[in-house]
Write a protein that holds these residues in place. Sequence first.
Motif, PDB file in Angstrom:
ATOM      1  N   ALA A  23      40.670  26.848  45.676  1.00 43.74           N
ATOM      2  CA  ALA A  23      41.041  28.156  45.125  1.00 43.74           C
ATOM      3  C   ALA A  23      39.772  28.919  44.797  1.00 43.74           C
ATOM      4  O   ALA A  23      38.925  28.428  44.045  1.00 43.74           O
ATOM      5  N   ARG A  24      39.640  30.115  45.359  1.00 43.55           N
ATOM      6  CA  ARG A  24      38.412  30.912  45.182  1.00 43.55           C
ATOM      7  C   ARG A  24      38.653  32.027  44.174  1.00 43.55           C
ATOM      8  O   ARG A  24      39.730  32.607  44.090  1.00 43.55           O
ATOM      9  N   MET A  25      37.615  32.333  43.407  1.00 44.54           N
ATOM     10  CA  MET A  25      37.672  33.410  42.412  1.00 44.54           C
ATOM     11  C   MET A  25      36.319  34.088  42.375  1.00 44.54           C
ATOM     12  O   MET A  25      35.274  33.424  42.471  1.00 44.54           O
ATOM     13  N   ARG A  26      36.318  35.403  42.234  1.00 49.74           N
ATOM     14  CA  ARG A  26      35.071  36.155  42.096  1.00 49.74           C
ATOM     15  C   ARG A  26      35.044  36.841  40.738  1.00 49.74           C
ATOM     16  O   ARG A  26      36.049  37.369  40.275  1.00 49.74           O
ATOM     17  N   TYR A  27      33.871  36.840  40.140  1.00 49.61           N
ATOM     18  CA  TYR A  27      33.683  37.431  38.812  1.00 49.61           C
ATOM     19  C   TYR A  27      32.418  38.287  38.879  1.00 49.61           C
ATOM     20  O   TYR A  27      31.315  37.762  39.003  1.00 49.61           O
ATOM     21  N   PRO A  28      32.561  39.609  38.810  1.00 49.73           N
ATOM     22  CA  PRO A  28      31.397  40.468  39.051  1.00 49.73           C
ATOM     23  C   PRO A  28      30.387  40.563  37.919  1.00 49.73           C
ATOM     24  O   PRO A  28      29.177  40.582  38.163  1.00 49.73           O
ATOM     25  N   ALA A  29      30.867  40.638  36.661  1.00 50.82           N
ATOM     26  CA  ALA A  29      29.936  40.927  35.571  1.00 50.82           C
ATOM     27  C   ALA A  29      30.507  40.511  34.230  1.00 50.82           C
ATOM     28  O   ALA A  29      31.714  40.575  34.002  1.00 50.82           O
ATOM     29  N   SER A  30      29.612  40.087  33.329  1.00 54.32           N
ATOM     30  CA  SER A  30      29.997  39.923  31.929  1.00 54.32           C
ATOM     31  C   SER A  30      30.110  41.318  31.311  1.00 54.32           C
ATOM     32  O   SER A  30      29.264  42.187  31.573  1.00 54.32           O
ATOM     33  N   VAL A  31      31.145  41.520  30.510  1.00 53.83           N
ATOM     34  CA  VAL A  31      31.400  42.851  29.941  1.00 53.83           C
ATOM     35  C   VAL A  31      31.688  42.716  28.448  1.00 53.83           C
ATOM     36  O   VAL A  31      32.552  41.938  28.035  1.00 53.83           O
ATOM     37  N   ARG A  32      30.936  43.482  27.657  1.00 55.64           N
ATOM     38  CA  ARG A  32      31.175  43.530  26.213  1.00 55.64           C
ATOM     39  C   ARG A  32      31.418  44.963  25.803  1.00 55.64           C
ATOM     40  O   ARG A  32      30.635  45.866  26.130  1.00 55.64           O
ATOM     41  N   ARG A  33      32.506  45.175  25.059  1.00 55.99           N
ATOM     42  CA  ARG A  33      32.847  46.512  24.571  1.00 55.99           C
ATOM     43  C   ARG A  33      32.589  46.543  23.066  1.00 55.99           C
ATOM     44  O   ARG A  33      33.189  45.774  22.315  1.00 55.99           O
ATOM     45  N   HIS A  34      31.749  47.452  22.645  1.00 55.06           N
ATOM     46  CA  HIS A  34      31.283  47.473  21.250  1.00 55.06           C
ATOM     47  C   HIS A  34      32.201  48.325  20.367  1.00 55.06           C
ATOM     48  O   HIS A  34      31.809  49.387  19.877  1.00 55.06           O
ATOM     49  N   TYR A  35      33.395  47.832  20.112  1.00 57.49           N
ATOM     50  CA  TYR A  35      34.319  48.541  19.222  1.00 57.49           C
ATOM     51  C   TYR A  35      33.789  48.588  17.792  1.00 57.49           C
ATOM     52  O   TYR A  35      34.154  49.483  17.024  1.00 57.49           O
ATOM     53  N   GLU A  36      32.955  47.630  17.436  1.00 63.01           N
ATOM     54  CA  GLU A  36      32.461  47.593  16.052  1.00 63.01           C
ATOM     55  C   GLU A  36      31.556  48.777  15.744  1.00 63.01           C
ATOM     56  O   GLU A  36      31.281  49.054  14.565  1.00 63.01           O
ATOM     57  N   ARG A  37      31.102  49.493  16.757  1.00 64.97           N
ATOM     58  CA  ARG A  37      30.214  50.644  16.532  1.00 64.97           C
ATOM     59  C   ARG A  37      30.960  51.970  16.437  1.00 64.97           C
ATOM     60  O   ARG A  37      30.336  53.013  16.209  1.00 64.97           O
ATOM     61  N   LEU A  38      32.267  51.947  16.632  1.00 62.75           N
ATOM     62  CA  LEU A  38      33.037  53.188  16.572  1.00 62.75           C
ATOM     63  C   LEU A  38      33.208  53.645  15.134  1.00 62.75           C
ATOM     64  O   LEU A  38      33.412  52.843  14.225  1.00 62.75           O
ATOM     65  N   ARG A  39      33.132  54.946  14.936  1.00 61.68           N
ATOM     66  CA  ARG A  39      33.351  55.524  13.611  1.00 61.68           C
ATOM     67  C   ARG A  39      34.807  55.913  13.391  1.00 61.68           C
ATOM     68  O   ARG A  39      35.260  56.034  12.262  1.00 61.68           O
TER      69      ARG A  39
END
Length: 442
Positions: free
Chosen positions: A288-304
């Motif tokens: 079974a093959r899987m591709r994963y392009p990039a690590s992604v972090r969303r910085h919700y802690e910085r929202l005002r």
Amino acid sequence: MVFAGHAVVLGAGMGGLIAAQVLSEVYDQVTVVDRDSMPDAAAPRRGVPQSRQLHVLLARGRQALDELFDGLSEELNAMGAPLVDLNEQVHWQNDGYPMRRSPSGLIGLGVSRPLLEHAVRSRVGKLPNVRFRARTEVSSLVTSGDGRRVVGVTVAERDGERGTLHADLVVDAGGRASRTPLWLGELGYPTPREQRVPIEVTYVTRLYQRDPRHLDGLLGALTNARPERPRTGIVAVQEGERFAVALSGVLGEEPPVDDEGYVRFAESLGMPHIAELVREATPVSAPARMRYPASVRRHYERLRRFPLGYLVIGDALCSFNPLYGQGMTVAADEGLLLRRLLTSGGDKLWRRFFRGAAKLIDGPWSIAVGTDLRFPQVEGRRTPKVRFVNAYVHRLHAAAQTDPVLGSAFLRVLNLVDPPARLLHPAIVLRVLRGGRSTADG
């Protein structure tokens, strides 16, 4: 503290199930919405394409899930998932250096993703105040008249029926495909800054019949990717007397899915234990093959600004390079954080949760991204700290050939039991500088 009302969770993967368990303790009713059907047995789900891949539950993840679901490890062990000392019962080869094995007390669980998810989903499904709405798509958020609070979601079932699901709290556990940034923009809210680290991982998992002749009778093996050979091989025992083998490449390296090519790729890893298993063991599944392009972090802690009555959890917050096996562990720790915050009370839950989750993410993110930045082709800032840590850890791996204390210290950090800074404790640094010499006393 008990909240009268209704909580809605978007997504029935591990992050969503963890959230549902925690919310069931304080809300009258919890509804878990997912576009997939919910299988009655332990089987891969179409909406979780990675479920056919090898999954490793880190030691900290096992501990956290046991806190959330009492006795889960024992239940899975009784279902055939072996408990594994992650140092004593696994062959480790880091940067080409074989790690000296020894009892570590770091206990992992050899379990497939479908069985783990099935066991957790079964527990959540038995809760009297939790229900699942399968084959249902969420198309938008519903807000109060002033737009300050999320009060529900618009849903569409597969048969075409549409409606509004009202809620006092909505939790997005939709994973990498989270639509929260889009929905926030539509509502006039700022969207989180997104940090991406392209790594272009391609991994292929195949299951084999377990034979004690292989791996010298141990329960796992791993050799990591490095700049001069961007290929990884992992073997992990699973329920049903099986070994799961995951071969992977980064930055354009792709394991073949034909038998001969798969064997050749395994032989190129420089770890005979893995090559021998792939060459001689009996396959019990197709690759079974899987591709994963990039690590992604969303910085919700910085929202005002952020709407009340809404949260984001799990991979929807941060999706890690899967080669490090961190995702489920971080999601479980976020679940424990949410439990503490709901119990303690207070206003602006979103702010307290996102700030707490960011602290949980910082450590594993630094491990995954810092390690990936060893590869010159990976985009990102290579600060002096990153360069120093990578050079230091390479030296630690060399010393761990003879010093089991260093191996265990490294694995405690890798398994998110200890913070990365623990490797810079003076006692550990001294052992690294001695290069593993005169360490027989442990």
